[in-house]
Design a protein around this motif. Structure first.
Motif, PDB file in Angstrom:
ATOM      1  N   GLU A   1      42.705  30.131  29.628  1.00 12.67           N
ATOM      2  CA  GLU A   1      42.372  31.556  29.595  1.00 12.67           C
ATOM      3  C   GLU A   1      41.417  31.921  30.728  1.00 12.67           C
ATOM      4  OE1 GLU A   1      40.000  34.674  26.719  1.00 12.67           O
ATOM      5  OE2 GLU A   1      41.069  33.021  25.763  1.00 12.67           O
ATOM      6  N   MET A   2      40.409  31.089  30.960  1.00 11.92           N
ATOM      7  CA  MET A   2      39.456  31.369  32.052  1.00 11.92           C
ATOM      8  C   MET A   2      40.167  31.376  33.403  1.00 11.92           C
ATOM      9  SD  MET A   2      35.991  29.346  30.851  1.00 11.92           S
ATOM     10  CE  MET A   2      36.726  27.738  30.981  1.00 11.92           C
ATOM     11  N   ILE A   3      41.120  30.465  33.577  1.00 11.34           N
ATOM     12  CA  ILE A   3      41.889  30.417  34.830  1.00 11.34           C
ATOM     13  C   ILE A   3      42.738  31.681  34.958  1.00 11.34           C
ATOM     14  CG2 ILE A   3      43.766  29.216  36.034  1.00 11.34           C
ATOM     15  CD1 ILE A   3      42.581  26.589  34.806  1.00 11.34           C
ATOM     16  N   GLU A   4      43.420  32.042  33.890  1.00 13.01           N
ATOM     17  CA  GLU A   4      44.284  33.228  33.911  1.00 13.01           C
ATOM     18  C   GLU A   4      43.488  34.483  34.246  1.00 13.01           C
ATOM     19  OE1 GLU A   4      46.678  36.528  33.210  1.00 13.01           O
ATOM     20  OE2 GLU A   4      44.775  36.206  32.220  1.00 13.01           O
ATOM     21  N   VAL A   5      42.352  34.647  33.615  1.00 10.18           N
ATOM     22  CA  VAL A   5      41.545  35.851  33.810  1.00 10.18           C
ATOM     23  C   VAL A   5      40.950  35.916  35.215  1.00 10.18           C
ATOM     24  CG1 VAL A   5      39.412  36.989  33.057  1.00 10.18           C
ATOM     25  CG2 VAL A   5      41.046  36.156  31.360  1.00 10.18           C
ATOM     26  N   SER A   6      40.549  34.795  35.749  1.00 11.86           N
ATOM     27  CA  SER A   6      39.878  34.809  37.054  1.00 11.86           C
ATOM     28  C   SER A   6      40.840  34.809  38.243  1.00 11.86           C
ATOM     29  CB  SER A   6      38.911  33.623  37.174  1.00 11.86           C
ATOM     30  OG  SER A   6      39.603  32.394  37.068  1.00 11.86           O
ATOM     31  N   PHE A   7      42.086  34.384  38.043  1.00 10.95           N
ATOM     32  CA  PHE A   7      42.994  34.250  39.186  1.00 10.95           C
ATOM     33  C   PHE A   7      43.302  35.579  39.883  1.00 10.95           C
ATOM     34  CE2 PHE A   7      47.363  34.507  40.826  1.00 10.95           C
ATOM     35  CZ  PHE A   7      47.174  33.738  41.962  1.00 10.95           C
ATOM     36  N   LEU A   8      43.827  36.524  39.152  1.00  6.83           N
ATOM     37  CA  LEU A   8      44.228  37.788  39.780  1.00  6.83           C
ATOM     38  C   LEU A   8      43.019  38.501  40.388  1.00  6.83           C
ATOM     39  CD1 LEU A   8      46.687  39.484  40.420  1.00  6.83           C
ATOM     40  CD2 LEU A   8      46.223  40.801  38.358  1.00  6.83           C
ATOM     41  N   GLN A   9      41.909  38.490  39.665  1.00  7.41           N
ATOM     42  CA  GLN A   9      40.695  39.105  40.207  1.00  7.41           C
ATOM     43  C   GLN A   9      40.241  38.389  41.476  1.00  7.41           C
ATOM     44  OE1 GLN A   9      39.130  41.978  39.429  1.00  7.41           O
ATOM     45  NE2 GLN A   9      40.930  42.238  38.139  1.00  7.41           N
ATOM     46  N   SER A  10      40.424  37.058  41.528  1.00  9.06           N
ATOM     47  CA  SER A  10      40.096  36.301  42.743  1.00  9.06           C
ATOM     48  C   SER A  10      40.918  36.791  43.912  1.00  9.06           C
ATOM     49  CB  SER A  10      40.356  34.802  42.536  1.00  9.06           C
ATOM     50  OG  SER A  10      39.531  34.271  41.556  1.00  9.06           O
ATOM     51  N   CYS A  11      42.208  36.991  43.688  1.00 11.28           N
ATOM     52  CA  CYS A  11      43.092  37.485  44.754  1.00 11.28           C
ATOM     53  C   CYS A  11      42.648  38.855  45.246  1.00 11.28           C
ATOM     54  CB  CYS A  11      44.532  37.560  44.258  1.00 11.28           C
ATOM     55  SG  CYS A  11      45.282  35.971  43.926  1.00 11.28           S
ATOM     56  N   LEU A  12      42.382  39.756  44.301  1.00  7.90           N
ATOM     57  CA  LEU A  12      41.989  41.114  44.665  1.00  7.90           C
ATOM     58  C   LEU A  12      40.659  41.124  45.415  1.00  7.90           C
ATOM     59  CD1 LEU A  12      42.978  42.933  41.360  1.00  7.90           C
ATOM     60  CD2 LEU A  12      44.217  42.958  43.539  1.00  7.90           C
ATOM     61  N   GLN A  13      39.686  40.376  44.909  1.00  6.29           N
ATOM     62  CA  GLN A  13      38.373  40.342  45.544  1.00  6.29           C
ATOM     63  C   GLN A  13      38.425  39.642  46.905  1.00  6.29           C
ATOM     64  OE1 GLN A  13      35.283  41.629  44.360  1.00  6.29           O
ATOM     65  NE2 GLN A  13      36.657  42.736  42.989  1.00  6.29           N
ATOM     66  N   LEU A  14      39.210  38.574  46.990  1.00  6.45           N
ATOM     67  CA  LEU A  14      39.324  37.840  48.250  1.00  6.45           C
ATOM     68  C   LEU A  14      39.942  38.715  49.336  1.00  6.45           C
ATOM     69  CD1 LEU A  14      38.636  35.054  49.326  1.00  6.45           C
ATOM     70  CD2 LEU A  14      40.924  34.294  48.671  1.00  6.45           C
ATOM     71  N   SER A  15      40.870  39.575  48.953  1.00  5.98           N
ATOM     72  CA  SER A  15      41.498  40.468  49.930  1.00  5.98           C
ATOM     73  C   SER A  15      40.495  41.457  50.522  1.00  5.98           C
ATOM     74  CB  SER A  15      42.678  41.215  49.299  1.00  5.98           C
ATOM     75  OG  SER A  15      42.218  42.193  48.398  1.00  5.98           O
TER      76      SER A  15
ATOM     77  N   VAL B   1      48.301  27.645  31.139  1.00  3.96           N
ATOM     78  CA  VAL B   1      47.958  28.905  31.811  1.00  3.96           C
ATOM     79  C   VAL B   1      49.143  29.869  31.729  1.00  3.96           C
ATOM     80  CG1 VAL B   1      47.323  29.969  34.010  1.00  3.96           C
ATOM     81  CG2 VAL B   1      46.275  27.801  33.347  1.00  3.96           C
ATOM     82  N   GLU B   2      50.342  29.342  31.905  1.00  2.00           N
ATOM     83  CA  GLU B   2      51.534  30.200  31.884  1.00  2.00           C
ATOM     84  C   GLU B   2      51.789  30.834  30.523  1.00  2.00           C
ATOM     85  OE1 GLU B   2      55.013  28.701  33.745  1.00  2.00           O
ATOM     86  OE2 GLU B   2      53.940  28.188  35.580  1.00  2.00           O
ATOM     87  N   VAL B   3      51.463  30.117  29.438  1.00  2.00           N
ATOM     88  CA  VAL B   3      51.719  30.669  28.102  1.00  2.00           C
ATOM     89  C   VAL B   3      50.473  31.309  27.488  1.00  2.00           C
ATOM     90  CG1 VAL B   3      53.604  29.065  27.640  1.00  2.00           C
ATOM     91  CG2 VAL B   3      51.287  28.487  26.883  1.00  2.00           C
ATOM     92  N   CYS B   4      49.425  31.432  28.280  1.00  2.00           N
ATOM     93  CA  CYS B   4      48.175  32.032  27.794  1.00  2.00           C
ATOM     94  C   CYS B   4      48.463  33.450  27.291  1.00  2.00           C
ATOM     95  CB  CYS B   4      47.154  32.072  28.924  1.00  2.00           C
ATOM     96  SG  CYS B   4      45.598  32.847  28.480  1.00  2.00           S
ATOM     97  N   PRO B   5      48.014  33.761  26.069  1.00  2.00           N
ATOM     98  CA  PRO B   5      48.302  35.093  25.518  1.00  2.00           C
ATOM     99  C   PRO B   5      47.566  36.232  26.226  1.00  2.00           C
ATOM    100  CG  PRO B   5      46.907  33.836  24.014  1.00  2.00           C
ATOM    101  CD  PRO B   5      47.304  32.914  25.128  1.00  2.00           C
ATOM    102  N   VAL B   6      46.488  35.920  26.923  1.00  2.00           N
ATOM    103  CA  VAL B   6      45.762  36.945  27.679  1.00  2.00           C
ATOM    104  C   VAL B   6      46.566  37.256  28.937  1.00  2.00           C
ATOM    105  CG1 VAL B   6      43.646  37.463  28.947  1.00  2.00           C
ATOM    106  CG2 VAL B   6      43.526  36.163  26.823  1.00  2.00           C
ATOM    107  N   ASN B   7      46.773  38.526  29.198  1.00  2.00           N
ATOM    108  CA  ASN B   7      47.524  38.940  30.374  1.00  2.00           C
ATOM    109  C   ASN B   7      46.664  39.933  31.149  1.00  2.00           C
ATOM    110  OD1 ASN B   7      49.273  39.940  32.283  1.00  2.00           O
ATOM    111  ND2 ASN B   7      50.997  40.147  30.885  1.00  2.00           N
ATOM    112  N   SER B   8      45.783  39.415  31.979  1.00  2.00           N
ATOM    113  CA  SER B   8      44.836  40.282  32.673  1.00  2.00           C
ATOM    114  C   SER B   8      45.495  41.150  33.737  1.00  2.00           C
ATOM    115  CB  SER B   8      43.700  39.452  33.289  1.00  2.00           C
ATOM    116  OG  SER B   8      44.213  38.519  34.216  1.00  2.00           O
ATOM    117  N   ALA B   9      46.684  40.779  34.185  1.00  2.00           N
ATOM    118  CA  ALA B   9      47.384  41.580  35.190  1.00  2.00           C
ATOM    119  C   ALA B   9      48.059  42.793  34.553  1.00  2.00           C
ATOM    120  CB  ALA B   9      48.426  40.735  35.913  1.00  2.00           C
ATOM    121  N   GLY B  10      48.283  42.734  33.252  1.00  2.00           N
ATOM    122  CA  GLY B  10      48.988  43.813  32.590  1.00  2.00           C
ATOM    123  C   GLY B  10      50.481  43.801  32.873  1.00  2.00           C
ATOM    124  N   ARG B  11      50.944  42.738  33.470  1.00  2.00           N
ATOM    125  CA  ARG B  11      52.362  42.565  33.807  1.00  2.00           C
ATOM    126  C   ARG B  11      52.614  41.080  34.002  1.00  2.00           C
ATOM    127  NH1 ARG B  11      52.287  40.922  38.971  1.00  2.00           N
ATOM    128  NH2 ARG B  11      50.664  41.683  40.349  1.00  2.00           N
TER     129      ARG B  11
END
Length: 128
Positions: free
Chosen positions: A25-39, A70-80
């Motif tokens: 879950e921590m990986i799932e939540v931080s990944f997309l935000q990492s991409c956005l912030q890194l950009s 991570v792939e089956v994590c129920p949290v979907n921080s991307a919303g998609r």
């Protein structure tokens, strides 16, 4: 003093049990935000992603088990659903973190066997 501790120290000393699912879950939540912030040139959230992956490494979770969690994590921080390329990038980043940690462990083992202090010369600070 809790404020003077690094994020890794606070994470390691937390009372909550960190299960493999929690690491995912921590990986799932931080990944997309990492991409956005890194950009935008910010690396703080990327550090959280690294700490999350490092938590899996320290719990001896093989990537072949962690990635599916991570792939089956129920949290979907991307919303998609993540695109194939995004999933591939996440998996590659996880592999890089594991590879760096493996390299540091090997380097420390070699240095220790040679009578060194186990730090292998220059230290690599993964998180502040």
């Amino acid at each position: 003093n809790e404020e003077s501790k690094t994020p890794q120290e606070r994470f390691n000393n937390s009372k909550e049990e960190v299960t493999p699912e929690k690491v995912a879950e921590m990986i799932e939540v931080s990944f997309l935000q990492s991409c956005l912030q890194l950009s935008q040139g910010y690396v703080d959230v990327l550090k959280l992603f690294i700490v999350a992956v490092q938590a899996g490494y320290e719990r001896r979770l093989p990537l072949k088990e962690l990635i599916p969690l991570v792939e089956v994590c129920p949290v979907n921080s991307a919303g998609r659903e993540l695109m194939k390329e995004e999933k591939s990038l996440r998996d590659e980043w996880m592999l890089v973190v594991y590879s760096v940690l493996d390299s540091l462990m090997t380097r420390n083992d070699v240095d220790s066997s040679l009578g060194g202090n186990g730090k292998g010369g220059d230290e690599l600070m993964l998180v502040e």
